[in-house]
Scaffold this motif. Structure first.
Motif, short mmCIF file in Angstrom:
data_model
loop_
_atom_site.label_atom_id
_atom_site.label_comp_id
_atom_site.label_asym_id
_atom_site.label_seq_id
_atom_site.Cartn_x
_atom_site.Cartn_y
_atom_site.Cartn_z
N GLY A 1 1.34 8.09 44.61
CA GLY A 1 1.21 8.24 46.05
C GLY A 1 0.38 7.09 46.59
O GLY A 1 -0.71 6.82 46.08
N MET A 2 0.89 6.40 47.58
CA MET A 2 0.13 5.37 48.28
C MET A 2 -0.26 5.91 49.65
O MET A 2 0.46 6.74 50.22
N SER B 1 -4.82 10.85 38.06
CA SER B 1 -5.50 11.50 39.19
C SER B 1 -5.13 12.98 39.21
O SER B 1 -4.22 13.41 38.51
N PRO B 2 -5.80 13.77 40.04
CA PRO B 2 -5.43 15.19 40.15
C PRO B 2 -4.21 15.43 41.02
O PRO B 2 -3.74 16.57 41.10
N PHE B 3 -3.65 14.38 41.63
CA PHE B 3 -2.55 14.56 42.58
C PHE B 3 -1.22 14.54 41.83
O PHE B 3 -0.75 13.50 41.38
N GLN B 4 -0.61 15.70 41.72
CA GLN B 4 0.62 15.85 40.95
C GLN B 4 1.86 15.95 41.84
O GLN B 4 2.98 15.89 41.34
N THR B 5 1.66 16.12 43.13
CA THR B 5 2.78 16.24 44.06
C THR B 5 2.47 15.47 45.34
O THR B 5 1.32 15.15 45.63
N ALA C 1 2.62 16.71 48.28
CA ALA C 1 1.81 17.59 49.14
C ALA C 1 0.33 17.49 48.79
O ALA C 1 -0.53 17.45 49.68
N GLU C 2 0.00 17.44 47.50
CA GLU C 2 -1.39 17.33 47.09
C GLU C 2 -1.99 16.00 47.52
O GLU C 2 -3.16 15.94 47.96
N TRP C 3 -1.21 14.93 47.41
CA TRP C 3 -1.69 13.61 47.83
C TRP C 3 -1.94 13.58 49.34
O TRP C 3 -2.96 13.08 49.81
#
Length: 389
Positions: A311-312, A360-364, A366-368
């Protein structure tokens, strides 16, 4: 006798100064816990004279023996520290008190977690990192190599991403193994890798100027200046040769900083010749999905990258992100998601960075985007800092 009286006077003055510890109250107005946000205190805000050395002080929680990691920064390069930095943890809708105390015999540590440097051994990159992410961009030798058709050069003012998956510094290690031939930062051996393509794109946060529907941008930086590296922040200045945007001469420099715990670098663009800039996120092969929220002040792009996803994101302070342009073209590397930003007093500020699924903890998506939304809310509602002198 006069000599001894003079020394006694100095010691008495210093004791009086150091014994009057400053009380700092930090208030969180939001209904969320907050950390990894940097408090900055100048000598003036602390009520110190110019003669006081900020590096001789530490930050301590009131009513406890906990010393916070802190850092002093010489912003103007005169050899005198101008700002004291620390990162408090503040619970939702609450406040906490701290003391500024003499640093001697404290338990505070000084681990280097935020780092940047010029890299002449790899042509002339400038690279920076913290405990979460790493970036680099390119200098004049790399540009000249392209222009002279010498292999190994790079011609772009875009921002490259190094996808790290460890919390310790990797810049020096990755360059060393690649240059020595003992390994390559293009292969992930457990710490991450560089598999991010920049080319002529804006990468993650490079700027452009739109003139009649066409985007113009600078070439590589021509000079650099490191301001600070430390436990809490690294910062530096990149300067560019004047460039043309359909007849308008653009003068550009960037003050870039990256704080501990953040996935986004802060960009302060100093620019003349335009009233707006466009900060971009590369769309690579256009297989990802954009996300936009102009009201909150953020843009995102979530895309596949090799066997993972990334995710950017771009975040701008309130009322400075006016619109976006999902600019698609068949020209190689020139498709970018642009955020259009106001330039006020020859300056524009925004944050740009990334979250890699493996690091990172961002797996989707939506989380990003939840992270970007929260980041924007904190930018627009900063911690309130009051000093009792």
């Amino acid at each position: 006798m006069k000599k001894y009286l003079f020394l006694t006077a100095i010691l008495t003055m210093n004791f009086a100064l150091y014994s009057q510890n400053k009380i700092i109250t930090v208030t969180n107005s939001l209904a969320v816990d907050r950390e990894f946000e940097t408090v900055e205190l100048t000598k003036k805000e602390l009520g110190f004279s110019n003669a006081v050395k900020l590096e001789e002080f530490a930050v301590k929680e009131i009513n406890s023996n906990l010393f916070l990691e802190s850092q002093t920064v010489d912003n103007d390069g005169d050899g005198i520290m101008d700002v004291l930095l620390f990162q408090p943890k503040i619970n939702a809708s609450s406040q906490k008190n701290f003391e500024i105390v003499p640093a001697a015999n404290t338990s505070a540590t000084k681990n280097i977690n935020c780092y940047s440097r010029f890299v002449p051994e790899r042509t002339d990159d400038y690279a920076w990192e913290n405990n979460k992410v790493a970036f680099r961009t390119y200098g004049p030798v790399a540009q000249q190599m392209v222009e002279k058709k010498i292999s190994g050069g790079t011609l772009t003012s875009g921002i490259d991403a190094w996808l790290k998956r460890v919390d310790y510094p990797i810049i020096n290690k990755w360059y060393e193994k690649t240059i020595s031939g003992t390994g390559s930062y293009h292969k992930d051996t457990g710490e991450g890798l560089d598999n991010f393509q920049v080319g002529d794109s804006r990468g993650i946060g490079g700027i452009a100027v739109n003139a009649d529907g066409k985007y113009y941008f600078s070439k590589n930086f021509i000079s650099w200046k490191t301001i600070t590296t430390g436990p809490i922040r690294t910062s530096f200045i990149l300067t560019y040769a004047d460039w043309d945007a359909k007849g308008n001469k653009i003068t550009e420099s960037k003050l870039i900083s990256l704080d501990y715990g953040s996935y986004l670098s802060r960009f302060e663009i100093n620019i003349k010749g335009t009233k707006t800039i466009a900060a971009g996120l590369t769309l690579h092969d256009k297989k990802g999905t954009i996300g936009t929220n102009i009201k909150e002040g953020w843009l995102s792009y979530w895309e596949p990258i090799d066997d993972s996803e990334i995710g950017m994101g771009l975040v701008a302070p309130k009322n400075t992100l006016t619109s976006f342009d999902n600019y698609i073209t068949n020209d190689k590397d020139l498709s970018n998601l642009y955020g259009n930003l106001k330039v006020k007093d020859n300056k524009a500020v925004y944050f740009a960075g990334f979250g890699w699924k493996k690091g990172s903890p961002f797996q989707t998506k939506a989380e990003w985007e939840t992270y970007l939304s929260s980041f924007a809310k904190k930018v627009n509602n900063p911690l309130v800092v009051k000093v009792k002198k």
